[in-house]
Design a protein around this motif. Structure first.
Motif, PDB file in Angstrom:
ATOM      1  N   GLN A 149       0.821  -1.206   0.000  1.00  0.00           N
ATOM      2  CA  GLN A 149       0.000   0.000   0.000  1.00  0.00           C
ATOM      3  C   GLN A 149       0.856   1.257   0.000  1.00  0.00           C
ATOM      4  O   GLN A 149       0.415   2.318  -0.457  1.00  0.00           O
ATOM      5  CB  GLN A 149      -0.937  -0.003   1.210  1.00  0.00           C
ATOM      6  CG  GLN A 149      -1.996   1.089   1.179  1.00  0.00           C
ATOM      7  CD  GLN A 149      -2.897   1.067   2.398  1.00  0.00           C
ATOM      8  OE1 GLN A 149      -2.516   0.586   3.468  1.00  0.00           O
ATOM      9  NE2 GLN A 149      -4.106   1.578   2.240  1.00  0.00           N
ATOM     10  N   ALA A 150       2.079   1.172   0.478  1.00  0.00           N
ATOM     11  CA  ALA A 150       2.970   2.333   0.477  1.00  0.00           C
ATOM     12  C   ALA A 150       3.260   2.804  -0.938  1.00  0.00           C
ATOM     13  O   ALA A 150       3.528   3.993  -1.161  1.00  0.00           O
ATOM     14  CB  ALA A 150       4.274   1.990   1.192  1.00  0.00           C
TER      15      ALA A 150
ATOM     16  N   ASP B 110      -0.871   3.644  -2.528  1.00  0.00           N
ATOM     17  CA  ASP B 110      -1.596   4.762  -1.893  1.00  0.00           C
ATOM     18  C   ASP B 110      -0.807   5.187  -0.660  1.00  0.00           C
ATOM     19  O   ASP B 110      -1.174   4.844   0.474  1.00  0.00           O
ATOM     20  CB  ASP B 110      -3.018   4.324  -1.522  1.00  0.00           C
ATOM     21  CG  ASP B 110      -3.908   5.484  -1.116  1.00  0.00           C
ATOM     22  OD1 ASP B 110      -3.360   6.580  -0.844  1.00  0.00           O
ATOM     23  OD2 ASP B 110      -5.144   5.301  -1.049  1.00  0.00           O
ATOM     24  N   PRO B 111       0.266   5.944  -0.868  1.00  0.00           N
ATOM     25  CA  PRO B 111       1.163   6.267   0.256  1.00  0.00           C
ATOM     26  C   PRO B 111       0.478   7.039   1.379  1.00  0.00           C
ATOM     27  O   PRO B 111       0.796   6.833   2.544  1.00  0.00           O
ATOM     28  CB  PRO B 111       2.279   7.090  -0.402  1.00  0.00           C
ATOM     29  CG  PRO B 111       1.748   7.521  -1.719  1.00  0.00           C
ATOM     30  CD  PRO B 111       0.778   6.464  -2.148  1.00  0.00           C
ATOM     31  N   ARG B 112      -0.449   7.944   1.079  1.00  0.00           N
ATOM     32  CA  ARG B 112      -1.129   8.692   2.132  1.00  0.00           C
ATOM     33  C   ARG B 112      -1.984   7.773   3.003  1.00  0.00           C
ATOM     34  O   ARG B 112      -1.968   7.872   4.228  1.00  0.00           O
ATOM     35  CB  ARG B 112      -1.983   9.798   1.517  1.00  0.00           C
ATOM     36  CG  ARG B 112      -1.190  10.939   0.907  1.00  0.00           C
ATOM     37  CD  ARG B 112      -2.088  12.057   0.436  1.00  0.00           C
ATOM     38  NE  ARG B 112      -1.329  13.156  -0.121  1.00  0.00           N
ATOM     39  CZ  ARG B 112      -1.870  14.258  -0.608  1.00  0.00           C
ATOM     40  NH1 ARG B 112      -3.195  14.408  -0.609  1.00  0.00           N
ATOM     41  NH2 ARG B 112      -1.107  15.225  -1.104  1.00  0.00           N
ATOM     42  N   ALA B 113      -2.740   6.886   2.353  1.00  0.00           N
ATOM     43  CA  ALA B 113      -3.556   5.936   3.113  1.00  0.00           C
ATOM     44  C   ALA B 113      -2.665   5.011   3.937  1.00  0.00           C
ATOM     45  O   ALA B 113      -3.003   4.637   5.067  1.00  0.00           O
ATOM     46  CB  ALA B 113      -4.443   5.133   2.170  1.00  0.00           C
ATOM     47  N   TYR B 114      -1.522   4.649   3.372  1.00  0.00           N
ATOM     48  CA  TYR B 114      -0.589   3.788   4.094  1.00  0.00           C
ATOM     49  C   TYR B 114      -0.086   4.469   5.365  1.00  0.00           C
ATOM     50  O   TYR B 114      -0.045   3.859   6.439  1.00  0.00           O
ATOM     51  CB  TYR B 114       0.581   3.415   3.191  1.00  0.00           C
ATOM     52  CG  TYR B 114       1.665   2.644   3.897  1.00  0.00           C
ATOM     53  CD1 TYR B 114       1.520   1.283   4.157  1.00  0.00           C
ATOM     54  CD2 TYR B 114       2.841   3.279   4.319  1.00  0.00           C
ATOM     55  CE1 TYR B 114       2.514   0.566   4.822  1.00  0.00           C
ATOM     56  CE2 TYR B 114       3.832   2.571   4.977  1.00  0.00           C
ATOM     57  CZ  TYR B 114       3.666   1.217   5.233  1.00  0.00           C
ATOM     58  OH  TYR B 114       4.632   0.513   5.893  1.00  0.00           O
ATOM     59  N   LEU B 115       0.266   5.737   5.269  1.00  0.00           N
ATOM     60  CA  LEU B 115       0.764   6.463   6.439  1.00  0.00           C
ATOM     61  C   LEU B 115      -0.326   6.604   7.497  1.00  0.00           C
ATOM     62  O   LEU B 115      -0.050   6.501   8.705  1.00  0.00           O
ATOM     63  CB  LEU B 115       1.293   7.830   6.018  1.00  0.00           C
ATOM     64  CG  LEU B 115       2.602   7.821   5.212  1.00  0.00           C
ATOM     65  CD1 LEU B 115       2.954   9.231   4.756  1.00  0.00           C
ATOM     66  CD2 LEU B 115       3.737   7.222   6.024  1.00  0.00           C
ATOM     67  N   ARG B 116      -1.562   6.849   7.047  1.00  0.00           N
ATOM     68  CA  ARG B 116      -2.666   6.935   8.016  1.00  0.00           C
ATOM     69  C   ARG B 116      -2.874   5.592   8.713  1.00  0.00           C
ATOM     70  O   ARG B 116      -3.056   5.540   9.939  1.00  0.00           O
ATOM     71  CB  ARG B 116      -3.957   7.375   7.318  1.00  0.00           C
ATOM     72  CG  ARG B 116      -3.974   8.824   6.872  1.00  0.00           C
ATOM     73  CD  ARG B 116      -5.382   9.263   6.521  1.00  0.00           C
ATOM     74  NE  ARG B 116      -5.930   8.492   5.408  1.00  0.00           N
ATOM     75  CZ  ARG B 116      -5.822   8.844   4.131  1.00  0.00           C
ATOM     76  NH1 ARG B 116      -5.164   9.945   3.789  1.00  0.00           N
ATOM     77  NH2 ARG B 116      -6.363   8.096   3.179  1.00  0.00           N
TER      78      ARG B 116
END
Length: 319
Positions: free
Chosen positions: A282-283, A286-292
């Motif tokens: 997922q990084a 969708d890096p933003r979703a991954y960080l969340r």
């Protein structure tokens, strides 16, 4: 003036100008509700299960005992879906003045209202119900007396009722060993169960059980996020771990029909808090979703860490 630890703690925490009537708890120690909104989400899941078990009544109670600044009540109310929120009657119970910023929908009360039908949560409340401390001597247990500076000396023998509680729940060890008489906590928890008409009550606290009581007790002080000597001068929190097994028996005598004693880790896992990290793929996608998701996993991991917040005990009883 020499007082028992129960008397001195009551005065220091809840007397005129006492610690809990003057200070905001969030300025002194970290709790599960303040650590992450995930905790409120998990308890909202528990509330939803209670609602289903009760047949989705027109009015569903949520009672937060030892509410402090009302953060847990407010978070659960804000997270509740509208269809549930419309039926919720939220009561925050605390002796401190009502916080000015608290939502109007949340009632503020000094005691649990009678006839509660729903979920009652007491997060780190029982550990602040003052208790007496005893020390074993060659003549049997003696009450430990304390002055405002924290100096101690031995006093008289405990009452017959307190000696009976010690014999049943915390037999005091050899000379010099100490114990904390949890009978006031049993009575406080029994009053909670007695105030309910139906529903689930959950007490969450650092705890110990029969056969594993600390030889010198657990009396502690906290101030500004740091453990300090427990001095009953009103300048620090004074706390002691809870004999939740004794509280459970008191709850049964007060009308609880089922009891579950677990650790917070086990309890939150059952409510969907796993601490599982998101897939590394997922990084890239969708890096933003991954960080969340990674941040949430970190928060969940803190809540279920058995060496930290996950080490709390949970007592859950249905009425």
């Amino acid at each position: 003036m020499w007082l028992t630890w129960r008397e001195a703690t009551e005065r220091a925490l809840y007397g005129e100008g006492g610690f809990y009537l003057r200070e905001r708890p969030s300025g002194h120690f970290r709790t599960s509700p303040s650590a992450s909104p995930v905790f409120a989400e998990a308890l909202l899941c528990a509330l939803t299960k209670v609602d289903t078990a009760l047949g989705s009544p027109p009015v569903l109670d949520l009672v937060d005992i030892g509410a402090g600044e009302g953060g847990l009540s407010a978070a659960m109310l804000a997270l509740a879906p509208e269809v549930l929120r419309a039926r919720l009657r939220v009561t925050a119970v605390d002796l401190a003045p009502r916080p000015e910023e608290l939502a109007e929908e949340i009632a503020w009360a000094p005691a649990v209202p009678y006839g509660v039908s729903g979920l009652v949560v007491a997060n780190e409340w029982l550990d602040n119900v003052p208790v007496d401390v005893v020390e074993q001597t060659a003549r049997g247990p003696r009450l430990v007396l304390v002055d405002e500076r924290g100096a101690e000396r031995l006093g008289p023998a405990p009452s017959a009722d307190d000696l009976a509680w010690l014999a049943r729940w915390w037999p005091v060890g050899p000379v010099g060993a100490r114990a904390e008489i949890g009978r006031p906590r049993d009575q406080a928890w029994a009053a909670v169960i007695g105030a309910m008409s139906r529903g689930l009550a959950i007490a969450i606290d650092y705890a110990h059980s029969a056969g594993e009581r600390p030889a010198r007790g657990t009396l502690m002080g906290y101030r500004d996020g740091t453990a300090v000597p427990p001095v009953p001068d009103g300048l620090c929190d004074i706390t002691a771990h809870v004999a939740l097994d004794a509280c459970a028996e008191a709850g049964r005598r007060a009308g609880a029909v089922s009891t579950r004693l677990t650790g917070q880790r086990e309890a939150l896992l059952a409510l969907g808090v796993t601490g599982a990290r998101p897939p590394i793929e997922q990084a890239r996608t969708d890096p933003r979703a991954y960080l969340r998701a990674l941040a949430r996993a970190s928060q969940e991991a803190e809540l279920i860490d058995p060496g930290g917040l996950g080490g709390f005990g949970w007592l859950s009883q249905w009425r």
